[in-house]
Write an enzyme that holds these catalytic residues in place. Structure first.
Site, PDB file in Angstrom:
ATOM      1  N   GLU A 275      74.537 -27.753  55.998  1.00 20.15           N
ATOM      2  CA  GLU A 275      72.830 -27.362  55.922  1.00 20.15           C
ATOM      3  C   GLU A 275      72.835 -27.883  54.546  1.00 20.15           C
ATOM      4  O   GLU A 275      73.497 -28.623  53.916  1.00 20.15           O
ATOM      5  CB  GLU A 275      72.333 -25.829  55.629  1.00 20.15           C
ATOM      6  CG  GLU A 275      72.308 -25.069  56.732  1.00 20.15           C
ATOM      7  CD  GLU A 275      71.464 -23.758  56.297  1.00 20.15           C
ATOM      8  OE1 GLU A 275      70.852 -23.329  56.650  1.00 20.15           O
ATOM      9  OE2 GLU A 275      72.211 -23.150  55.400  1.00 20.15           O
TER      10      GLU A 275
ATOM     11  N   ASP B  15      75.840 -14.379  54.461  1.00 25.26           N
ATOM     12  CA  ASP B  15      74.450 -15.006  54.826  1.00 25.26           C
ATOM     13  C   ASP B  15      75.071 -15.750  56.274  1.00 25.26           C
ATOM     14  O   ASP B  15      74.114 -15.991  57.405  1.00 25.26           O
ATOM     15  CB  ASP B  15      73.949 -16.092  54.176  1.00 25.26           C
ATOM     16  CG  ASP B  15      72.627 -16.503  54.644  1.00 25.26           C
ATOM     17  OD1 ASP B  15      72.080 -15.664  54.679  1.00 25.26           O
ATOM     18  OD2 ASP B  15      72.589 -17.675  54.925  1.00 25.26           O
TER      19      ASP B  15
ATOM     20  N   ARG C 111      50.823  -5.679  58.255  1.00 24.13           N
ATOM     21  CA  ARG C 111      50.242  -4.863  57.132  1.00 24.13           C
ATOM     22  C   ARG C 111      48.525  -5.609  56.825  1.00 24.13           C
ATOM     23  O   ARG C 111      47.422  -4.926  56.460  1.00 24.13           O
ATOM     24  CB  ARG C 111      50.946  -4.251  55.456  1.00 24.13           C
ATOM     25  CG  ARG C 111      51.989  -3.631  55.757  1.00 24.13           C
ATOM     26  CD  ARG C 111      52.118  -2.945  54.111  1.00 24.13           C
ATOM     27  NE  ARG C 111      52.916  -4.602  54.279  1.00 24.13           N
ATOM     28  CZ  ARG C 111      53.784  -5.056  52.774  1.00 24.13           C
ATOM     29  NH1 ARG C 111      53.603  -4.696  52.176  1.00 24.13           N
ATOM     30  NH2 ARG C 111      53.688  -6.708  52.789  1.00 24.13           N
TER      31      ARG C 111
ATOM     32  N   LYS D 165      75.050 -24.785  51.268  1.00 26.04           N
ATOM     33  CA  LYS D 165      74.176 -25.813  52.105  1.00 26.04           C
ATOM     34  C   LYS D 165      73.666 -26.357  50.924  1.00 26.04           C
ATOM     35  O   LYS D 165      74.991 -27.185  50.096  1.00 26.04           O
ATOM     36  CB  LYS D 165      73.044 -24.280  51.083  1.00 26.04           C
ATOM     37  CG  LYS D 165      73.099 -23.234  51.923  1.00 26.04           C
ATOM     38  CD  LYS D 165      71.500 -22.192  51.453  1.00 26.04           C
ATOM     39  CE  LYS D 165      71.283 -21.627  52.746  1.00 26.04           C
ATOM     40  NZ  LYS D 165      70.834 -21.153  53.735  1.00 26.04           N
TER      41      LYS D 165
ATOM     42  N   LYS E 293      68.818 -10.705  61.243  1.00 25.81           N
ATOM     43  CA  LYS E 293      69.239 -10.184  60.704  1.00 25.81           C
ATOM     44  C   LYS E 293      69.130 -10.228  59.308  1.00 25.81           C
ATOM     45  O   LYS E 293      68.267 -11.251  59.434  1.00 25.81           O
ATOM     46  CB  LYS E 293      70.810 -11.288  60.847  1.00 25.81           C
ATOM     47  CG  LYS E 293      70.220 -13.038  60.036  1.00 25.81           C
ATOM     48  CD  LYS E 293      71.442 -13.847  60.115  1.00 25.81           C
ATOM     49  CE  LYS E 293      70.642 -14.496  59.205  1.00 25.81           C
ATOM     50  NZ  LYS E 293      71.698 -15.858  58.402  1.00 25.81           N
TER      51      LYS E 293
ATOM     52  N   HIS F 195      70.687 -16.133  66.526  1.00 29.30           N
ATOM     53  CA  HIS F 195      69.805 -17.131  67.117  1.00 29.30           C
ATOM     54  C   HIS F 195      71.555 -18.010  67.740  1.00 29.30           C
ATOM     55  O   HIS F 195      71.054 -18.481  68.426  1.00 29.30           O
ATOM     56  CB  HIS F 195      69.059 -17.496  66.339  1.00 29.30           C
ATOM     57  CG  HIS F 195      68.956 -18.066  64.978  1.00 29.30           C
ATOM     58  ND1 HIS F 195      70.025 -17.625  63.808  1.00 29.30           N
ATOM     59  CD2 HIS F 195      69.238 -19.535  65.253  1.00 29.30           C
ATOM     60  CE1 HIS F 195      69.651 -18.223  63.575  1.00 29.30           C
ATOM     61  NE2 HIS F 195      69.362 -19.821  63.922  1.00 29.30           N
TER      62      HIS F 195
ATOM     63  N   LYS G  74      71.842 -20.332  71.179  1.00 30.39           N
ATOM     64  CA  LYS G  74      72.285 -22.474  71.575  1.00 30.39           C
ATOM     65  C   LYS G  74      73.056 -22.444  73.095  1.00 30.39           C
ATOM     66  O   LYS G  74      74.241 -21.990  73.498  1.00 30.39           O
ATOM     67  CB  LYS G  74      72.740 -22.767  69.895  1.00 30.39           C
ATOM     68  CG  LYS G  74      71.968 -22.793  69.617  1.00 30.39           C
ATOM     69  CD  LYS G  74      72.989 -23.053  67.817  1.00 30.39           C
ATOM     70  CE  LYS G  74      72.081 -23.308  66.807  1.00 30.39           C
ATOM     71  NZ  LYS G  74      70.881 -23.783  66.491  1.00 30.39           N
TER      72      LYS G  74
ATOM     73  N   HIS H 157      77.319 -15.652  61.997  1.00 28.41           N
ATOM     74  CA  HIS H 157      77.534 -16.830  62.696  1.00 28.41           C
ATOM     75  C   HIS H 157      78.503 -17.771  62.925  1.00 28.41           C
ATOM     76  O   HIS H 157      79.227 -18.149  64.114  1.00 28.41           O
ATOM     77  CB  HIS H 157      76.129 -17.981  62.236  1.00 28.41           C
ATOM     78  CG  HIS H 157      75.056 -17.753  61.927  1.00 28.41           C
ATOM     79  ND1 HIS H 157      74.300 -16.482  62.720  1.00 28.41           N
ATOM     80  CD2 HIS H 157      74.006 -17.749  60.991  1.00 28.41           C
ATOM     81  CE1 HIS H 157      72.988 -16.765  62.283  1.00 28.41           C
ATOM     82  NE2 HIS H 157      72.348 -16.943  61.534  1.00 28.41           N
TER      83      HIS H 157
END
Ligand code: NAP
Length: 496
Positions: A224, A243, A51, A343, A156, A186, A190, A248
């Site tokens: 992570e 998530d 936008r 995380k 996703k 993604h 890999k 994944h």
């Protein structure tokens, strides 16, 4: 080793959400690197759409800066950058409204006939929030911007649960054939993930051992170090299960566990992955551990504390989940798969560990200890594969055994020092242009994955499950260790 670049015919690629984080950090840098590699020919058109209002010059200038920032160690040749920017244009457009669509139509129709009788490949990359996926598909259709050579790439999250994924599949199917829809994960792009298939199905060595008779258990870890700052609202609504686990980790599980497809062909591979998901047992509540990161004692910082970051002191969304899964089929009956993701953990590390059984009888006696083979597949960082084998400890002193790694680091083995492996986005975007869906999720796969995930989430909610706190920078909640200790096993370390 020289990487082989297969050039493609000039194509059009529209990036919806071209000013956003993903487009700037991943999609446009990936296109630039493929251009530098000689894969994107002159005559290709890359159109950014969002936008925000930008003149063409301003957009190109901003893009040049963002490429320099996001390409990390890749040296940028000024000449290449100028040539690449010539391929790029920008259109201000509202995916939910009428603004900009006529301009997009004009930009795309202009020059369409260049390619002669062959239809020019048209890729529409939906790098926008999921609420725009349907409106974009509808508008592309109603403005006559689709044909048999059109492909859409959908980011996703693909749905929030089974019902919403079904709705989205139905909406997209109203405008596109399944063969035109590329649902991206993604992780599947890999290098090591594809190598996983090469290792399993290209060697005689592993496949005969790849079953419950020889494999004790399999661990899949996606750890992570980052927290959820910047994505608080989205994350608080989804959590690690939606998530990461549903997509994944599920995809990695499928590739590790699937039967050999008859050929390396999109539907043959995806049929086998689907069978794995359908063979997954429901997960027992006591086989699930959820956690939320909290500051280590003395540590200060908003993003060290999940509840503070999302602004909800009563949040029951997990930033960590570990679970034990079982696949009910001949190959895997009795072999547990332990999956964990979280995380703010100790290190950024995505690893699959295939733990083989002990030899049935040790001829070296008790004192030699237990030594089982172990295949470690590193997805990131430092992509590669290590096989631990048992040898005799060197020197005198009798037959003492030790484990040594046979290590194949892809960076060292496959490229000149300092060269970077192609990013997953580079590979996946070029697969879309070439029309290869092998590394993309099919609609029924996504629905099956939600079909397994939904009851787990519903069960946790019904029990009023509260995630256990774990220290930021740790390996996760202690209960996750118990999950394996109960089975006389332990997690492999989380190391960078
Ligand atoms: P973002 O930074 O918020 O960017 C959203 C983009 O959409 C912006 O370019 C925005 O530009 C545009 N946009 C918003 N409303 C629009 C509208 N009505 N019409 C046209 N354009 C509109 O989001 P992101 O992080 O890039 O994520 C994009 C998608 O990728 C999401 O589905 C996300 O879940 C997914 N994803 C992101 C990552 C990541 O690392 N960022 C990773 C995996 C998946 P304007 O405001 O100028 O319109």
């Amino acid at each position: 080793m020289v990487s082989r670049v297969i050039p493609v015919a000039p194509f059009d690629l529209v990036v919806f959400g071209a000013t956003g984080d993903l487009a700037q950090r991943k999609i446009l840098p990936a296109l630039f690197r493929r251009f530098c590699a000689g894969q994107i020919p002159h005559g290709t058109r890359i159109i950014g759409a969002a936008r925000s209002a930008f003149s063409l010059d301003d957009y190109r200038q901003n893009l040049a800066q963002s490429l320099k920032k996001n390409l990390g160690t890749t040296a940028i040749e000024d000449e290449k950058l100028v040539q690449f920017l010539q391929l790029v244009s920008y259109i201000s457009l509202d995916g939910n409204g009428a603004a900009g669509w006529r301009a997009l139509s004009a930009a795309l129709s202009d020059g369409q006939e260049q390619s002669g009788s062959e239809l020019r490949v048209q890729v529409y990359y939906f790098s926008v929030g999921p609420s725009l996926f349907g409106p974009l598909a509808e508008r592309l259709h109603s403005h006559g911007l689709t044909n048999a050579a059109t492909r859409i790439v959908v980011e996703k999250p693909f749905g929030h649960d089974l019902a919403s994924a079904r709705d989205l599949n139905r909406t997209l199917a109203g405008h596109f054939d399944e063969g035109q829809i590329y649902r991206i994960d993604h992780y599947l792009g890999k290098e090591t993930v594809q190598n996983l298939m090469a290792v399993r199905f290209g060697n005689m060595l592993f496949e005969p051992l790849w079953n419950s008779q020889y494999v004790d258990h399999i661990q899949i870890t996606v750890a992570e170090t980052v927290g959820v700052l910047g994505r608080e609202d989205y994350y608080e609504r989804s959590g690690a299960m939606r998530d990461m686990m549903q997509n994944h980790l599920m995809q990695l599980l499928c590739l590790i566990a699937m039967e050999p497809p008859a050929k390396f062909d999109p539907d043959a591979v995806r049929d086998e992955k689907l069978k794995v998901i359908r063979a997954l047992d429901p997960v027992e509540p006591y086989h699930i551990v959820r956690g939320q990161y909290a500051p280590a004692s003395g540590a200060v910082g908003r993003d060290l504390n999940y509840r503070e970051t999302v602004g909800n002191q009563r949040s029951s969304t997990e930033s960590y989940i570990a679970l034990k899964a079982h696949i009910s089929n001949w190959r895997w009956a009795g072999t547990p798969f332990y999956l964990r993701t979280g995380k703010r953990l100790k290190a950024r590390s995505s690893v699959i560990n295939v733990m083989f059984k002990d030899a049935p009888h040790s001829i070296f006696g008790e004192e030699a200890g237990r030594h089982a083979n172990h295949l470690k597949i590193r997805l990131q960082p430092n992509e590669g594969i290590t096989l631990s084998v048992t040898i005799k400890e060197p020197g005198p002193g009798g037959m003492r055994l030790m484990d040594v790694p046979l290590d194949m680091s892809f960076a060292e083995a496959l490229g000149p020092k300092g060269s970077e492996a192609a990013d997953a986005y580079e590979r996946l975007i070029m697969d879309v242009v070439r029309g290869n869906q092998t590394l993309f999720m099919r609609g029924d796969e996504v629905e099956a994955a939600w079909g397994w995930t939904d009851p787990i989430i519903a069960g946790l909610q019904a029990r009023g499950d509260v995630p256990k706190p774990y220290e930021s920078g740790s390996v996760g909640p202690g209960d996750a260790d118990l999950l394996l200790r109960r089975d006389q096993r332990e997690w492999r370390g989380i190391n960078p």
